[in-house]
Design an enzyme around this catalytic site. Structure first.
Site, PDB file in Angstrom:
ATOM      1  CG  HIS A 195     -97.701 -16.305 -97.935  1.00 38.89           C
ATOM      2  ND1 HIS A 195     -97.126 -15.631 -98.652  1.00 38.89           N
ATOM      3  CD2 HIS A 195     -97.389 -17.798 -98.087  1.00 38.89           C
ATOM      4  CE1 HIS A 195     -96.284 -16.537 -99.357  1.00 38.89           C
ATOM      5  NE2 HIS A 195     -96.270 -17.653 -99.160  1.00 38.89           N
ATOM      6  CB  CYS A 510     -99.368 -37.546 -90.126  1.00 43.13           C
ATOM      7  SG  CYS A 510     -98.743 -37.808 -91.848  1.00 43.13           S
TER       8      CYS A 510
HETATM    9  C1  PEP Z   1    -100.677 -34.764 -95.831  1.00 44.95           C
HETATM   10  O1  PEP Z   1    -100.508 -34.463 -97.067  1.00 44.95           O
HETATM   11  O2  PEP Z   1    -101.791 -35.258 -95.416  1.00 44.95           O
HETATM   12  C2  PEP Z   1     -99.467 -34.390 -95.106  1.00 44.95           C
HETATM   13  C3  PEP Z   1     -99.629 -34.578 -93.760  1.00 44.95           C
HETATM   14  O3  PEP Z   1     -98.602 -33.624 -95.465  1.00 44.95           O
HETATM   15  P1  PEP Z   1     -98.678 -31.990 -95.822  1.00 44.95           P
HETATM   16  O4  PEP Z   1     -99.982 -31.449 -95.282  1.00 44.95           O
HETATM   17  O5  PEP Z   1     -97.464 -31.427 -95.209  1.00 44.95           O
HETATM   18  O6  PEP Z   1     -98.466 -31.911 -97.224  1.00 44.95           O
END
Ligand code: PEP
Ligand code: MG
Length: 579
Positions: A195, A510
């Site tokens: 957090h 991503c």
């Molecule tokens: C990931 O898992 O790489 C991703 C982009 O999703 P999050 O970090 O939101 O789980």
């Protein structure tokens, strides 16, 4: 001799300042047996301390800047709710009345009981809830002591230019120190997903966490340099030397910024003319100006879990539609990729949700699994996304797909939603692109199946690494095993990209790996054609791509893919990044 201390950099920014060690919760709790006539006044004293804590939290809540309200206040509201919870109010009251102990001790006993319950759950996220209980109870204990010595209230301090060093910070502490103009903070506990780390990023305070000996290594009044990105603290006895270092850092940083800004309107294309798409990851609408500033080609990941941060029931379909529509309009024709809900595990905000006590939430009912089990919530979100697509280009992205059945069920629900809107004459974009995240080894291995039925794939390396290497991404004890360059991870990334290419479908990334400029040449060499990154890294990545030959990198990457020695792979990737 200068000394460098390493922790986990969780919130970007380089800053210099004097250490201010925050000492909290160190008061010994005395156990005292009450006389019969003292019992009711003691209950009254407890209630006053609880009320004071509520008042303080509300005061801190009002300090949160308007544009950060939603995600920041969620943490504070959770603590306010705890202060009204019967476990926290009735249990100590009963201890005072039945066992005749003083309020401080009654709270201590309650805290120990609650902590024991959380500890028995052995789950990383619930461990952070244990910390929340400790934070809240210690605040009330502090108030009991302060009332005795003449009043509590939110502490007014000026921490301008100070680097706060603490064992841990509560969400309220974090907001408070930002209000007191702190330059950065360093904590002993925490991980990049805690957090405190999330708040530091939202409040734009440079921060390093997980620095286990912080309290011992850093002393009050010492001048240090904190790098919240690299996770390092630079200490030196010679203050002038440190100031020079800081000035030099600032100068280099500014020169670098200026050079990068000049690249903004240039296309992203390798020397051998392979075009690459660069998009941004965002969590809040406030980040859209930055997307335009760096001239990203759109948003490749918009996380939607924040709708649930401060309320277990989440936002209504209409409220979600309005947020998505505003984002689409603010993007002014650039595509917005909305990831459907990824609740669960590290993104579990509802402590009462039954899945929260699952023995291993990261392997439990999270992300698409949870959406498919809770269809009204999923359909409401899909409807909101589809309605927003009438205002500009929208892509919908499904998190944590693992098997074909989840994919087919999701596609059928999207089609149902489209039909419903057609019947109601509500506009939407029938050409809306549907993509899936590759975050689980099973999905990466069968990426061809997903590529066949979807319009695009996006590799979520944060989870793909977690699941491939069997390490909990929020557990700082195993942080050292989190290796994006593990041969198995590289194999799965390469395999997914190839499967997408063979099916003629774009594959992006991503996860955090895409935002790391040291890995850009590697990813281009593995054939990645779309990066979705933090706005702050985008131009640096563009600069690297524009100076690289994709063909050359692909050849060099074959050697890396063939290597099985992790250390050698690290050296080879380092050399590749510098070549
Ligand atoms: C990931 O898992 O790489 C991703 C982009 O999703 P999050 O970090 O939101 O789980
Ligand atoms: Mg993920």
């Amino acid at each position: 001799m200068p000394m460098i201390i390493n922790g986990i950099g969780v919130s970007r920014g380089i800053t210099q300042g004097w250490i201010h060690v925050l000492k909290r919760g160190e008061t010994a709790i005395a156990k005292r047996t009450l006389e019969p006539e003292e019992i009711e006044p003691e209950v009254e004293r407890l209630n006053e301390a609880l009320e004071e804590a509520r008042k303080q939290l509300r005061e801190v809540r009002d300090m949160v800047p308007e544009n950060m309200r939603q995600e920041v206040t969620g943490f504070l509201d959770a603590h306010l709710l705890m202060l009204d919870d019967s476990m926290l109010v009735d249990t100590p009251t009963e201890i005072i009345r039945n066992q005749h102990y003083n309020a401080e001790w009654a709270l201590q006993d309650t805290m120990e009981q609650l902590v024991a319950v959380f500890e028995s759950m052995k789950d990383a996220y619930l461990r952070t809830r244990k910390n929340d209980v400790q934070h809240v109870i210690r605040k009330v204990q502090e108030n009991l002591t302060l009332t005795d010595s003449g009043g509590g209230g939110v502490q007014k301090r000026d921490l301008t230019g100070r680097i706060v060093v603490a064992d841990d910070l509560t969400p309220a502490d974090t907001v408070l120190i930002q209000h007191q103009n702190v330059a950065a903070f360093v904590t002993q506990f925490g991980s990049s997903m805690s957090h405190t780390a999330i708040l530091a990023r939202s409040l734009q305070i440079p921060a390093v966490v997980g620095l286990h000996d912080a309290g011992m290594l850093l002393g009050d009044g010492e001048l240090v340099l904190v790098d919240g990105h690299g996770g390092t603290i630079l200490c030196a006895e010679d203050a002038n030397w440190l100031v020079d270092q800081y000035r030099e850092h600032q100068r280099v940083e500014q020169e670098r910024e200026e050079k990068l800004m000049a690249l903004r309107d240039k296309p992203t294309i390798t020397l051998d003319k392979e075009p690459i798409t660069l998009k941004c990851n965002i969590d809040l609408i406030e980040e859209i100006p930055r997307v335009h500033e760096v001239q990203a080609e759109g948003v490749g990941l918009y996380r939607t879990e924040f709708f649930y941060l401060d309320r277990p029931e989440g936002a209504s379909a209409d409220e979600q539609y309005e947020v998505y529509r505003d984002l689409v309009l603010a993007l002014d024709g650039k595509p917005l990729t909305i990831r459907t809900l990824d609740l669960g595990a590290d993104k579990e905000f509802d402590p009462d949700y039954e899945g929260a006590i699952s023995p291993n939430p990261a392997l439990g009912l999270r992300a698409i699994r949870r959406s498919l089990q809770n269809k009204p919530v999923f359909l409401a979100q899909l409807r909101a996304i589809l309605r927003a697509s009438a205002h500009g280009p929208v892509h919908v992205m499904l998190p944590m797909l693992t098997n074909n059945s989840e994919l087919m069920q999701s596609l059928a629900l999207i089609r149902d939603c489209m039909k419903e809107l057609e019947n109601e004459n509500v506009p939407y974009d029938p050409e809306l692109k549907i993509g899936g995240m590759i975050e689980v080894p099973a999905a990466a291995i069968s990426a061809d199946v997903f590529a066949r039925h979807l319009d695009f794939l996006s590799i979520g390396t944060n989870d793909l690494i977690q699941y491939t290497l069997a390490i909990d991404r929020v557990d700082d004890q195993v942080h050292y095993l989190f290796d994006p360059l593990h041969p198995a991870v590289l194999f799965l990334i390469h395999h997914t990209i190839r499967a997408g290419r063979e099916a003629g479908k774009p594959v992006g990334m991503c996860g955090e790996m895409a935002s790391n400029p040291r890995l850009t040449r590697l990813l281009v060499g593995l054939g990645l054609s779309e990066f979705s990154v933090h706005p702050g890294s985008l131009l640096e990545i563009k600069q690297i791509i524009n100076h690289a030959s994709s063909e050359e990198l692909q050849k060099q990457c074959q050697e890396i893919l063939a290597c099985t020695q992790p250390e050698q792979i690290h050296d080879m990737v380092e050399a590749l990044a510098k070549s």
